[in-house]
Each structure stands twice: as C-alpha cells, then as structure tokens.
Design a protein around this motif. Structure first.
Motif, PDB file in Angstrom:
ATOM      1  N   PHE A 196       0.844  -1.193   0.000  1.00 12.91           N
ATOM      2  CA  PHE A 196       0.000   0.000   0.000  1.00 12.91           C
ATOM      3  C   PHE A 196       0.882   1.247   0.000  1.00 12.91           C
ATOM      4  O   PHE A 196       1.848   1.335   0.760  1.00 12.91           O
ATOM      5  CB  PHE A 196      -0.904   0.007   1.227  1.00 12.91           C
ATOM      6  CG  PHE A 196      -2.006  -1.022   1.169  1.00 12.91           C
ATOM      7  CD1 PHE A 196      -3.278  -0.672   0.745  1.00 12.91           C
ATOM      8  CD2 PHE A 196      -1.767  -2.341   1.529  1.00 12.91           C
ATOM      9  CE1 PHE A 196      -4.292  -1.612   0.687  1.00 12.91           C
ATOM     10  CE2 PHE A 196      -2.769  -3.290   1.485  1.00 12.91           C
ATOM     11  CZ  PHE A 196      -4.043  -2.918   1.058  1.00 12.91           C
ATOM     12  N   VAL A 197       0.517   2.200  -0.844  1.00 15.14           N
ATOM     13  CA  VAL A 197       1.267   3.454  -0.965  1.00 15.14           C
ATOM     14  C   VAL A 197       0.291   4.616  -0.800  1.00 15.14           C
ATOM     15  O   VAL A 197      -0.633   4.772  -1.612  1.00 15.14           O
ATOM     16  CB  VAL A 197       1.970   3.560  -2.331  1.00 15.14           C
ATOM     17  CG1 VAL A 197       2.762   4.860  -2.413  1.00 15.14           C
ATOM     18  CG2 VAL A 197       2.867   2.348  -2.579  1.00 15.14           C
ATOM     19  N   ALA A 198       0.469   5.413   0.244  1.00 17.21           N
ATOM     20  CA  ALA A 198      -0.379   6.582   0.451  1.00 17.21           C
ATOM     21  C   ALA A 198       0.272   7.805  -0.168  1.00 17.21           C
ATOM     22  O   ALA A 198       1.457   8.063   0.057  1.00 17.21           O
ATOM     23  CB  ALA A 198      -0.614   6.816   1.942  1.00 17.21           C
ATOM     24  N   LEU A 199      -0.476   8.536  -0.952  1.00 17.81           N
ATOM     25  CA  LEU A 199      -0.002   9.818  -1.476  1.00 17.81           C
ATOM     26  C   LEU A 199      -0.615  10.923  -0.632  1.00 17.81           C
ATOM     27  O   LEU A 199      -1.840  11.068  -0.566  1.00 17.81           O
ATOM     28  CB  LEU A 199      -0.398   9.986  -2.942  1.00 17.81           C
ATOM     29  CG  LEU A 199       0.189   8.965  -3.921  1.00 17.81           C
ATOM     30  CD1 LEU A 199      -0.203   9.317  -5.350  1.00 17.81           C
ATOM     31  CD2 LEU A 199       1.699   8.874  -3.795  1.00 17.81           C
ATOM     32  N   ILE A 200       0.240  11.695   0.039  1.00 11.43           N
ATOM     33  CA  ILE A 200      -0.234  12.789   0.872  1.00 11.43           C
ATOM     34  C   ILE A 200       0.442  14.078   0.424  1.00 11.43           C
ATOM     35  O   ILE A 200       1.476  14.056  -0.241  1.00 11.43           O
ATOM     36  CB  ILE A 200       0.037  12.535   2.371  1.00 11.43           C
ATOM     37  CG1 ILE A 200       1.547  12.548   2.656  1.00 11.43           C
ATOM     38  CG2 ILE A 200      -0.598  11.223   2.822  1.00 11.43           C
ATOM     39  CD1 ILE A 200       1.875  12.487   4.132  1.00 11.43           C
ATOM     40  N   GLY A 201      -0.144  15.193   0.806  1.00  9.29           N
ATOM     41  CA  GLY A 201       0.432  16.480   0.435  1.00  9.29           C
ATOM     42  C   GLY A 201      -0.559  17.589   0.696  1.00  9.29           C
ATOM     43  O   GLY A 201      -1.705  17.344   1.091  1.00  9.29           O
TER      44      GLY A 201
END
Length: 312
Positions: free
Chosen positions: A22-27
C-alpha cells in the motif's frame, strides 16, 4: 515392465516472486495527488478539479508494475483545518498514511514547502518509509527545483526523491518502478484486472461531483456533494443511474440547475460518457439537485463518505 515415473520438483510458484504493498499519497491541497494516482494506474479513477479538497474520503487505486501490485491510497489534502469537514478529511489522510507501507509526499513545485508546514510538522511521527515527489516540474526552472528538493529533504528523511509532471507523465514511470521494487514481498490482494476497490456507485458519484466542480468552480462552495440513489441494470444491458447533487442553500441549487436547466444538463452530458466507460455499459443518467442544510454537521453524511465524524 514399465519404467517407474520420476517425480519432478514442482516449479516455483510465480506468486512467490510477487510483491504487494500500500502506498499513500499525501500532500497539501491541490498538489496533484489525484492526477498522479490516475497517471500511475493508467486509468482515471480519482476525481480532479482546480478546487481545493476535491478528494474527501479514501480511494484505493490498483496498478501492476513488473511483478508487484501497487495499491495507491489517494487522500485529502493536509493543511491546518478549522471546519468540521476539513478536520475529518485531514484526520482521514493521516490515518491512512500510517497504515500503508510507503508514504509518497507530493509537493507542488510552484508552491514548494510554503503550504506544507502542517504536513512536515507531523510527518516524522509516522512509521512508514517516505519518498518525496515534486510535481509540476514543467512549470519551474531546474535550479529552483533543486533548492526545493534540498529544503524538503532537510525537513524529513526520504528514501528517494522524484521530480515529475503527473499531467504529462514525465517521471511517473520512475516512481512506479521504484515502488515496485520496494513494496514488501507477498501475494497480490486483488485480481489482476481490478483498478480500484471503490464501488461503482461511489465511483459514478465522484465522476459527477468532479463535473460539478469543473463547471461551477467559482460559483459553488466545495461542500456540495453527490449521492447515487438508484442503480438499475436494464434488460438491454444498459444502466439506469439516478443521482442527487446536494447543496446547502436554495441559491446554490439554482446555480447548479442553471437557466432553463442548462447547467445540470451540461454536467450530466459531461459525466455520462465517463461513467459509461467505468461501468463498461451504456448509461442513462438522471440528475437532481436538493438543498440539505448544514449537512456538514450531520454524522450520517460523514459515515456515508467513509469519514470519522469529529467531535467538537
């Protein structure tokens, strides 16, 4: 006499060589996370608009890269939130990030770290490995990009740094390849041809909400929402879908309808082909607009969006 059969060693299962993570993209808001999700998957699964906080609840998009299955988690933007809905979305983003294998921090090259203070303040407290993804590099000169990368890496420990343009695809393959090599070894969790775990009803509602923002970016507050009320497969294979666009005031309802109903017809005409592509069938789309006052204070609405209702 027949020769005895020789027992052959079974070939190593291809699944034993697989990876899955799982890869979370945050920003910060509008850093381009949803655009990047779509580029990484190669199919439009996340709603995109110029309006901040278009992404509300979590959406998981699935891509196959080499022998890895990458499950991307698109999250709401992280900023200093004061209103209840904003606080719910920011809390949702952090909760998702901490439960993934890798966190991808996406920054807008034009804004740099100017609006990323709330993100960096909490980033070090979260366990997963982190990578830095500087987006929209086509809009900035290289010296400034290098300064931005240096400033960001001084504030957090990143395993890798990537400079990309999610819109035109530059650098996206490098991100995908690095992730494929660095997610944990293990079996795939979804069928190979699945690109999202969102129910089709939800995906259809997100497509329509994106169109509402596209055509009414300046006129309508982002707190409007769309719900799919009816989903009926017809005998001819087509799908009849009825959706309601909820706004907070009567004046907003009139804006969405438009003069002589023209605006809602435009929204429907734009959403229909994308929904049809998502469900792989002809679609008959019927849109309605209703006023739901103070819905951002209604716990049931948060539950419907997959958000935790913040207590005051």
């Amino acid at each position: 006499m027949n020769e005895p059969k020789t027992r052959q060693e079974p070939a190593k299962s291809d699944s034993a060589q697989r990876r899955c993570g799982f890869v979370a993209l945050i920003g910060p808001p509008n850093a381009g996370k949803s655009t990047l999700i779509n580029a990484l998957v190669g199919f439009k699964v996340a709603a995109i608009s110029h309006k901040v906080q278009t992404t509300r609840a979590l959406l998981r998009a699935i891509a196959i890269a080499e022998k890895a299955q990458l499950i991307f988690v698109d999250t709401p933007g992280i900023f200093t939130a004061e209103r209840r809905l904003d606080r719910a979305m920011v809390a949702c983003a952090w909760a998702a990030a901490n439960e993934t294998d890798i966190i991808g921090v996406v920054l807008d090259a034009r804004r740099g770290t100017d609006d990323a203070g709330p993100l960096f303040e909490q980033l070090s407290a979260h366990r997963p490995a982190k990578i830095l993804i500087i987006n929209k590099i086509d809009l900035m000169e290289k010296p400034r990009l290098l300064r931005l990368a240096k400033a960001a890496t001084e504030r957090a420990d990143f395993a890798a740094t990537f400079m990309i343009s999610a819109l035109n695809g530059d650098g996206v393959a490098d991100v995908r390849s690095w992730l494929a090599k660095n997610v944990p070894a293990g079996p795939w969790l979804y069928p190979e041809d699945q690109i999202t775990d969102a129910p089709l009803r939800q995906l259809a509602a997100e497509i329509t909400r994106e169109k509402v923002y596209l055509y009414l970016h300046d006129e309508l507050p982002y707190r409007s929402t769309v719900e799919t009320d009816e989903w009926k497969r017809q005998k001819d294979g087509s799908v009849r879908i009825a959706q309601t666009i909820y706004v907070e005031r009567e004046s907003q309802r009139k804006i969405v309808l438009g003069k002589h109903g023209r605006m809602i017809k435009t929204i429907g005409a734009s959403a229909r082909p994308e929904i049809a592509a998502a469900v792989d069938a002809p679609v008959h789309l019927f849109l309605f607009v209703k006023v739901r006052e103070n819905w951002t204070d209604d716990a049931e609405r948060y539950d419907a969006m997959g958000l935790a209702f913040p207590k005051d």
